[in-house]
Design a protein around this motif. Sequence first.
Motif, mmCIF file in Angstrom:
data_model
loop_
_atom_site.group_PDB
_atom_site.id
_atom_site.type_symbol
_atom_site.label_atom_id
_atom_site.label_comp_id
_atom_site.label_asym_id
_atom_site.label_seq_id
_atom_site.Cartn_x
_atom_site.Cartn_y
_atom_site.Cartn_z
ATOM 1 N N ASP A 416 0.868 -1.183 0.000
ATOM 2 C CA ASP A 416 0.000 0.000 0.000
ATOM 3 C C ASP A 416 0.897 1.224 0.000
ATOM 4 O O ASP A 416 2.114 1.119 0.222
ATOM 5 N N PHE A 417 0.307 2.398 -0.220
ATOM 6 C CA PHE A 417 1.127 3.607 -0.362
ATOM 7 C C PHE A 417 1.753 4.036 0.969
ATOM 8 O O PHE A 417 2.824 4.647 0.983
ATOM 9 N N GLY A 418 1.102 3.729 2.092
ATOM 10 C CA GLY A 418 1.711 4.021 3.389
ATOM 11 C C GLY A 418 2.985 3.220 3.605
ATOM 12 O O GLY A 418 3.999 3.742 4.069
ATOM 13 N N THR A 419 2.944 1.941 3.233
ATOM 14 C CA THR A 419 4.129 1.095 3.353
ATOM 15 C C THR A 419 5.218 1.544 2.380
ATOM 16 O O THR A 419 6.411 1.486 2.700
ATOM 17 N N ILE A 420 4.808 2.005 1.200
ATOM 18 C CA ILE A 420 5.784 2.508 0.226
ATOM 19 C C ILE A 420 6.515 3.721 0.779
ATOM 20 O O ILE A 420 7.736 3.860 0.638
ATOM 21 N N VAL A 421 5.781 4.623 1.427
ATOM 22 C CA VAL A 421 6.409 5.798 2.053
ATOM 23 C C VAL A 421 7.406 5.354 3.121
ATOM 24 O O VAL A 421 8.525 5.877 3.216
ATOM 25 N N ALA A 436 8.991 2.284 -8.317
ATOM 26 C CA ALA A 436 7.941 2.289 -9.338
ATOM 27 C C ALA A 436 7.205 0.951 -9.367
ATOM 28 O O ALA A 436 5.976 0.905 -9.537
ATOM 29 N N THR A 437 7.935 -0.142 -9.195
ATOM 30 C CA THR A 437 7.319 -1.471 -9.208
ATOM 31 C C THR A 437 6.305 -1.619 -8.080
ATOM 32 O O THR A 437 5.196 -2.137 -8.286
ATOM 33 N N ASP A 438 6.661 -1.158 -6.879
ATOM 34 C CA ASP A 438 5.728 -1.249 -5.751
ATOM 35 C C ASP A 438 4.504 -0.356 -5.963
ATOM 36 O O ASP A 438 3.383 -0.735 -5.614
ATOM 37 N N CYS A 439 4.712 0.828 -6.523
ATOM 38 C CA CYS A 439 3.579 1.729 -6.790
ATOM 39 C C CYS A 439 2.590 1.081 -7.760
ATOM 40 O O CYS A 439 1.368 1.132 -7.551
ATOM 41 N N ARG A 440 3.091 0.472 -8.804
ATOM 42 C CA ARG A 440 2.218 -0.191 -9.779
ATOM 43 C C ARG A 440 1.524 -1.400 -9.159
ATOM 44 O O ARG A 440 0.387 -1.723 -9.496
ATOM 45 N N LEU A 441 2.225 -2.057 -8.242
ATOM 46 C CA LEU A 441 1.689 -3.271 -7.641
ATOM 47 C C LEU A 441 0.466 -2.996 -6.763
ATOM 48 O O LEU A 441 -0.375 -3.889 -6.583
ATOM 49 N N VAL A 442 0.352 -1.787 -6.217
ATOM 50 C CA VAL A 442 -0.809 -1.445 -5.379
ATOM 51 C C VAL A 442 -2.102 -1.646 -6.171
ATOM 52 O O VAL A 442 -3.038 -2.322 -5.722
ATOM 53 N N ALA A 443 -2.168 -1.042 -7.354
ATOM 54 C CA ALA A 443 -3.355 -1.170 -8.195
ATOM 55 C C ALA A 443 -3.480 -2.574 -8.779
ATOM 56 O O ALA A 443 -4.587 -3.124 -8.873
ATOM 57 N N THR A 444 -2.356 -3.181 -9.162
ATOM 58 C CA THR A 444 -2.380 -4.522 -9.754
ATOM 59 C C THR A 444 -2.945 -5.544 -8.771
ATOM 60 O O THR A 444 -3.731 -6.421 -9.149
ATOM 61 N N ASN A 445 -2.546 -5.467 -7.502
ATOM 62 C CA ASN A 445 -3.053 -6.397 -6.485
ATOM 63 C C ASN A 445 -4.571 -6.310 -6.370
ATOM 64 O O ASN A 445 -5.265 -7.323 -6.266
ATOM 65 N N GLU A 455 -18.598 -7.564 -6.021
ATOM 66 C CA GLU A 455 -18.430 -6.616 -4.912
ATOM 67 C C GLU A 455 -17.177 -5.758 -5.059
ATOM 68 O O GLU A 455 -17.022 -4.750 -4.364
ATOM 69 N N GLY A 456 -16.269 -6.133 -5.964
ATOM 70 C CA GLY A 456 -15.047 -5.356 -6.120
ATOM 71 C C GLY A 456 -15.023 -4.453 -7.330
ATOM 72 O O GLY A 456 -13.982 -3.867 -7.641
ATOM 73 N N LYS A 457 -16.160 -4.308 -8.005
ATOM 74 C CA LYS A 457 -16.199 -3.504 -9.234
ATOM 75 C C LYS A 457 -15.770 -2.060 -8.980
ATOM 76 O O LYS A 457 -14.995 -1.482 -9.746
ATOM 77 N N GLU A 458 -16.261 -1.480 -7.897
ATOM 78 C CA GLU A 458 -15.943 -0.068 -7.613
ATOM 79 C C GLU A 458 -14.454 0.104 -7.303
ATOM 80 O O GLU A 458 -13.830 1.074 -7.737
ATOM 81 N N LEU A 459 -13.881 -0.860 -6.550
ATOM 82 C CA LEU A 459 -12.453 -0.775 -6.237
ATOM 83 C C LEU A 459 -11.598 -0.947 -7.484
ATOM 84 O O LEU A 459 -10.552 -0.302 -7.619
ATOM 85 N N ILE A 460 -12.022 -1.802 -8.404
ATOM 86 C CA ILE A 460 -11.271 -1.985 -9.652
ATOM 87 C C ILE A 460 -11.292 -0.710 -10.484
ATOM 88 O O ILE A 460 -10.277 -0.327 -11.091
ATOM 89 N N ASP A 461 -12.438 -0.030 -10.501
ATOM 90 C CA ASP A 461 -12.522 1.251 -11.217
ATOM 91 C C ASP A 461 -11.544 2.267 -10.637
ATOM 92 O O ASP A 461 -10.870 2.992 -11.386
ATOM 93 N N LYS A 462 -11.450 2.319 -9.316
ATOM 94 C CA LYS A 462 -10.514 3.249 -8.671
ATOM 95 C C LYS A 462 -9.075 2.868 -9.006
ATOM 96 O O LYS A 462 -8.229 3.731 -9.256
ATOM 97 N N ALA A 463 -8.795 1.564 -8.979
ATOM 98 C CA ALA A 463 -7.440 1.095 -9.282
ATOM 99 C C ALA A 463 -7.044 1.445 -10.707
ATOM 100 O O ALA A 463 -5.888 1.828 -10.968
ATOM 101 N N ASN A 464 -7.979 1.332 -11.652
ATOM 102 C CA ASN A 464 -7.696 1.692 -13.050
ATOM 103 C C ASN A 464 -7.371 3.171 -13.178
ATOM 104 O O ASN A 464 -6.464 3.558 -13.929
ATOM 105 N N ARG A 465 -8.095 4.020 -12.452
ATOM 106 C CA ARG A 465 -7.835 5.464 -12.501
ATOM 107 C C ARG A 465 -6.456 5.769 -11.906
ATOM 108 O O ARG A 465 -5.706 6.595 -12.432
ATOM 109 N N LEU A 466 -6.121 5.107 -10.790
ATOM 110 C CA LEU A 466 -4.797 5.306 -10.188
ATOM 111 C C LEU A 466 -3.694 4.881 -11.152
ATOM 112 O O LEU A 466 -2.686 5.575 -11.307
#
Length: 586
Positions: A416-421, A436-445, A455-466
């Motif tokens: 997650d981005f907190g762990t990346i920081v 960069a690999t970890d940043c991309r992995l947040v959305a990929t996971n 139930e995860g459709k909304e989260l996938i939409d957010k991940a695509n935007r990120l």
Amino acid sequence: MSPADLTICREIHTGLTSKERNNINYLFLDPVDTNIFPQYTQVIKKPMDLRTLKTNLESTSPPIYTTKEEFYTDAKLIFTNAIEFNKDRDSKFVVDLANRMMKAFDRLRKNSEKKQARLAGKLEGDNNSNSKKRPSLPTKSNRASSTSNLAATDGGQQQKKKISIKFKRQKSTSSIGGASTASDDTDNEPIGNKKKGGGGTKLKLKLSTASDTSKSKSSSTTLPTPTSSDCQPGAPGIQMNPYRRAQAYKVISSLKRRQPSACKWFAKPVSDPQIVKDYREKINNPMDLSTISNKLDKNSYNTIIEFISDLRLIASNCLQYNTTVHDSFRPVAVDFLKCSEELCKYFISKTELPTKVNPPLLYCWDDCIKVINEVVNMTNIEDKHQTAWFFLHPVPFFCNGQYPEGYLNVIHHPIDFGTIVQNLIGGKYTTVLEFATDCRLVATNCKTFYNGKLEGKELIDKANRLDMVMEKTLSMLLKLDAKNGTKAREKANKKYISIKRPEKDFLKGIMTELRVATYTDKSAKITEKATLHFEKPVDTSIFTDYLNFVDTPMDLETVDRKIENGSCKFIDFVTCTAAPYPLDVS
């Protein structure tokens, strides 16, 4: 007296007479001089001191102390005598010293007794284990019965429960240091924060049962705790010594002068009742400047990297916690980290060359923070809520301390981005590509786990935007790194801040103001110059252990000479007045 009790008594005496307590034990080391205090024997019927106590303890023919309690009685008598004799006299400061030594005695006694009790228990346990018979191998019937017991135990945990979790969007409160600020932007509130108002999205997640979670080490109910050791990859680091500790003091002092507005936010632990609960849920290892100063005063740092890691942890905690859209505290943390890294490099790393003191941050770490800031500031088009909210903290934070059912079977590297920081500021990333690999992995996971789940459709939409927003910035950062990374890295390693030498008249003015200052002793009611004891060099024939504590002696007369010949630096004033002798560990 038994050997164990004798060891306890010796450890107590060693602690009471140690050099670390020379500022409070010096009046109790030898017998009271009755030529100076002839009335002492009239008031005190049984004089006692630490030297006599040691002689009595080591006496064997005949032994004076037959039990450790007799030793305890005489040890306490040293300090009760001092209190009794001085309580109604002008030398009341002796009473305070005696009370502090009494507390030190109690602590040493408890610690020594616990240590011996543990050793005795371990020896007893070893003897018992040696006397036990070798256990027999389980028979077929035993294995069958144990299997049935396990089946019976797990029987109630085989059913999977659907738990509906409602994520509420609330006004968030941000803070660093001891202050807080409430954001006007509507944000998403973490689970467990029971505040009224605000609609939200219902996400039905199947949470794993106790039997499922035991399959993986990572599916624990508590989040991983970031510590200073997280910032210490590789070698254990260079050991702390008096000189390096003095350099650390210079870093703190210079940091407060160069970044006063930033340092005020990090001066003390977070204590605002409005946010302290939420803060502790998100930040598992708080840190502040007062805690660092106390650890320096108590000589708690074993290596110099531990000190540097704590400074980095302040900025890391601030960036992990303050994640509202356009949060005003994030630039403060970046400025603080930038200044502290420059000062550590100047006062610590430069003096240790060619040895590497600490794991360096990425040369473009501030650009990496900008990438994460861009993610943090993203909002949804439809409701203007923060897009990245569910990606800012570890997944268990949003799911009652557990991973969703089967999450760790699919996702092998949760991030997650907190762990990346935390990793970025801790110096764990050695290349821009790792970041960069970890940043991309947040959305990929997110997309991998919720792929095909309603139930995860909304989260996938957010991940695509990120993904879409991040990819532009990350690609640009990687291109610049490939083109200029080597030169930029070398330049960053060789770049040091410059501290301008102060002018002679300015330094003379400071010396004049110092010598005007006065100090009044409240008990003796005597007023004298505050600089009286700093004018001349310390007489090491009297204070024989002075150089054991102070690596760079300094006094005002020496400062005067250095001002005249043009070799004085402003830091000489700090060295003169802040020498750590003696250490008070009572």
